[in-house]
Design a protein around this motif. Sequence first.
Motif, PDB file in Angstrom:
ATOM      1  N   THR A 235      11.929   2.311   6.034  1.00 38.08           N
ATOM      2  CA  THR A 235      10.760   1.734   5.366  1.00 38.08           C
ATOM      3  C   THR A 235      10.014   2.800   4.568  1.00 38.08           C
ATOM      4  O   THR A 235      10.039   3.987   4.905  1.00 38.08           O
ATOM      5  CB  THR A 235       9.792   1.098   6.380  1.00 38.08           C
ATOM      6  N   SER A 236       9.346   2.345   3.507  1.00 39.82           N
ATOM      7  CA  SER A 236       8.585   3.280   2.669  1.00 39.82           C
ATOM      8  C   SER A 236       7.463   2.534   1.968  1.00 39.82           C
ATOM      9  O   SER A 236       7.533   1.317   1.770  1.00 39.82           O
ATOM     10  CB  SER A 236       9.497   3.937   1.630  1.00 39.82           C
ATOM     11  N   HIS A 237       6.452   3.274   1.585  1.00 40.45           N
ATOM     12  CA  HIS A 237       5.413   2.754   0.704  1.00 40.45           C
ATOM     13  C   HIS A 237       4.629   3.923   0.116  1.00 40.45           C
ATOM     14  O   HIS A 237       4.756   5.061   0.564  1.00 40.45           O
ATOM     15  CB  HIS A 237       4.467   1.780   1.429  1.00 40.45           C
ATOM     16  N   GLU A 238       3.834   3.613  -0.892  1.00 39.37           N
ATOM     17  CA  GLU A 238       2.995   4.653  -1.486  1.00 39.37           C
ATOM     18  C   GLU A 238       1.840   4.972  -0.542  1.00 39.37           C
ATOM     19  O   GLU A 238       1.138   4.069  -0.070  1.00 39.37           O
ATOM     20  CB  GLU A 238       2.449   4.201  -2.844  1.00 39.37           C
ATOM     21  N   ALA A 239       1.633   6.255  -0.272  1.00 32.58           N
ATOM     22  CA  ALA A 239       0.542   6.692   0.607  1.00 32.58           C
ATOM     23  C   ALA A 239      -0.747   6.725  -0.215  1.00 32.58           C
ATOM     24  O   ALA A 239      -1.270   7.789  -0.544  1.00 32.58           O
ATOM     25  CB  ALA A 239       0.849   8.060   1.190  1.00 32.58           C
ATOM     26  N   LEU A 240      -1.242   5.555  -0.555  1.00 33.21           N
ATOM     27  CA  LEU A 240      -2.397   5.445  -1.433  1.00 33.21           C
ATOM     28  C   LEU A 240      -3.691   5.272  -0.662  1.00 33.21           C
ATOM     29  O   LEU A 240      -4.706   5.902  -0.975  1.00 33.21           O
ATOM     30  CB  LEU A 240      -2.185   4.254  -2.376  1.00 33.21           C
ATOM     31  N   LEU A 241      -3.644   4.442   0.378  1.00 35.21           N
ATOM     32  CA  LEU A 241      -4.849   4.112   1.141  1.00 35.21           C
ATOM     33  C   LEU A 241      -4.937   5.051   2.346  1.00 35.21           C
ATOM     34  O   LEU A 241      -4.476   4.735   3.446  1.00 35.21           O
ATOM     35  CB  LEU A 241      -4.788   2.642   1.575  1.00 35.21           C
ATOM     36  N   LEU A 242      -5.556   6.204   2.149  1.00 41.47           N
ATOM     37  CA  LEU A 242      -5.547   7.245   3.183  1.00 41.47           C
ATOM     38  C   LEU A 242      -6.377   6.870   4.395  1.00 41.47           C
ATOM     39  O   LEU A 242      -6.136   7.387   5.501  1.00 41.47           O
ATOM     40  CB  LEU A 242      -6.011   8.575   2.590  1.00 41.47           C
ATOM     41  N   ASP A 243      -7.334   5.968   4.243  1.00 42.38           N
ATOM     42  CA  ASP A 243      -8.076   5.479   5.410  1.00 42.38           C
ATOM     43  C   ASP A 243      -7.160   4.710   6.360  1.00 42.38           C
ATOM     44  O   ASP A 243      -7.447   4.613   7.556  1.00 42.38           O
ATOM     45  CB  ASP A 243      -9.232   4.572   4.970  1.00 42.38           C
ATOM     46  N   TYR A 244      -6.063   4.185   5.855  1.00 46.35           N
ATOM     47  CA  TYR A 244      -5.054   3.510   6.672  1.00 46.35           C
ATOM     48  C   TYR A 244      -4.036   4.513   7.204  1.00 46.35           C
ATOM     49  O   TYR A 244      -3.620   4.440   8.369  1.00 46.35           O
ATOM     50  CB  TYR A 244      -4.357   2.442   5.833  1.00 46.35           C
ATOM     51  N   GLU A 245      -3.624   5.445   6.364  1.00 46.03           N
ATOM     52  CA  GLU A 245      -2.586   6.406   6.762  1.00 46.03           C
ATOM     53  C   GLU A 245      -3.062   7.364   7.853  1.00 46.03           C
ATOM     54  O   GLU A 245      -2.318   7.666   8.793  1.00 46.03           O
ATOM     55  CB  GLU A 245      -2.111   7.206   5.547  1.00 46.03           C
ATOM     56  N   GLU A 246      -4.287   7.853   7.724  1.00 49.69           N
ATOM     57  CA  GLU A 246      -4.785   8.880   8.657  1.00 49.69           C
ATOM     58  C   GLU A 246      -4.687   8.476  10.127  1.00 49.69           C
ATOM     59  O   GLU A 246      -4.128   9.215  10.942  1.00 49.69           O
ATOM     60  CB  GLU A 246      -6.235   9.249   8.304  1.00 49.69           C
ATOM     61  N   PRO A 247      -5.204   7.293  10.523  1.00 47.70           N
ATOM     62  CA  PRO A 247      -5.170   6.968  11.950  1.00 47.70           C
ATOM     63  C   PRO A 247      -3.778   6.652  12.487  1.00 47.70           C
ATOM     64  O   PRO A 247      -3.598   6.597  13.708  1.00 47.70           O
ATOM     65  CB  PRO A 247      -6.085   5.737  12.052  1.00 47.70           C
ATOM     66  N   LEU A 248      -2.788   6.491  11.610  1.00 46.26           N
ATOM     67  CA  LEU A 248      -1.428   6.224  12.068  1.00 46.26           C
ATOM     68  C   LEU A 248      -0.570   7.489  12.103  1.00 46.26           C
ATOM     69  O   LEU A 248       0.631   7.421  12.352  1.00 46.26           O
ATOM     70  CB  LEU A 248      -0.772   5.156  11.182  1.00 46.26           C
TER      71      LEU A 248
END
Length: 450
Positions: A235-248
């Motif tokens: 799976t892949s996606h653009e790491a655009l929404l860092l508020d979502y990426e950080e806690p994961l």
Amino acid sequence: MAIAEPWTPSTWRSLPARQKPGWPDDAAVDDVRERLRQLPPLVFAGEARALQRALGEAVEGRAFLLQAGDCAESFRQVSAIVIRERLKVLLQMSAVLTYGATLPVVKVGRIAGQFTKPRSAPTELVDGVELPSFRGHAVHSDEATPEARVADPERMVQAYYQSVSTLNLLRAFTKGGFADLTQVQTWNQEFVASSQEGRRYEGIANEIGRALRFMQAIGIDLGDEGTIHEVDVWTSHEALLLDYEEPLVRRDSTTGDWYACSAHFLWVGERTRQLDGAHVGFLAGVENPVGAKVGPATTPDELVALCEALNPRHIPGRLTLVTRLGATQVRDVLPPLIRAVRESEVPVLWACDPMHANTFVTPSGHKTRRFDDVMGEIEGFFEAHREAGSWPGGVHLEITGEDVTECLGGSEEVFEDQLDHRYETLCDPRLNARQSLDLAFRVAELMRAA
């Protein structure tokens, strides 16, 4: 790129961040981040390492990357049928490429997390009304009202659970028999099977079936060959929404390294790849394989600096450069970039995104792409690498398994007056399954000549 040491998942917050959603309530964002932090990871560090090894093989010319999927995933489309059809066209394309070029294909979907999109302008006109630009379902609704376009952090939680559902189905399909190579003939969709591409695919499926029967006839036990019955689709996606990426982000218990556990592979886009920016700063600290989109204004020096920032330890498979240069510019712009990166000795995988620099708007207001322009950029990409003596290692595509009419052309041509028949994308136009299969056959021919 100055990043505080040691790196932590929140380091990006001290850096300038573009494409931020403009959350109306910071406390609500903090609450969502904390709730996401308590949830299980979507993927695991060992899986990300396995993908990096596979991409490392592609760097050396021993494999080819097929990265493809939706432009922007929809919260309204998480049914088993929709996910199966997306997977089906990816498997079909992979079979064509593997059979045609006799190389392993690394299959990476734009799936289970591609819920955000960068935008070139903060607002857009919809039916004559100016609204905040649609940034993806993880941020707000696509409905054309001011209220619906207010950024809502609760949608990040919904994006997580939508990704869980998609991943569960994806793993069930790829490990539970659907992706079994002995079922290769069943992957032909009804609306593709009757087309020229479908008939050509059927011929390849018959040849694969004959090869498998030959192996059985000479005593090879296909039941023991796991690679025939199961496939890896990452799976892949653009790491655009860092508020979502950080806690994961999670720390791997076996290595102590940080991994982004929202997807196996993340990339930074053309609009957010500033060396001193938050998105590059975030990806620099995680150990996943990562990618960077590269547009026509990129200079060789800028690209080498980006490579050093994202792959300072020169690990093969760590960094994929996804060029999006345009059919008319690729032959001029790409060669000096290839030379500069080669001289830097940073190992990278080169992949071609032939979609994003070939988009235009028709007089009827439909955003679209011409199939011939898409293929033209891929052909120029292969030519540039052939002349440079380097490996054109992959393609990055926006496709769907549905019978949409969003891109013009193809062997069974979609005409401009047909665009509104089934124009269903949330943002950018996608190749339909017939066009995707047509492209796979043509790319396989280019691979054989590379």
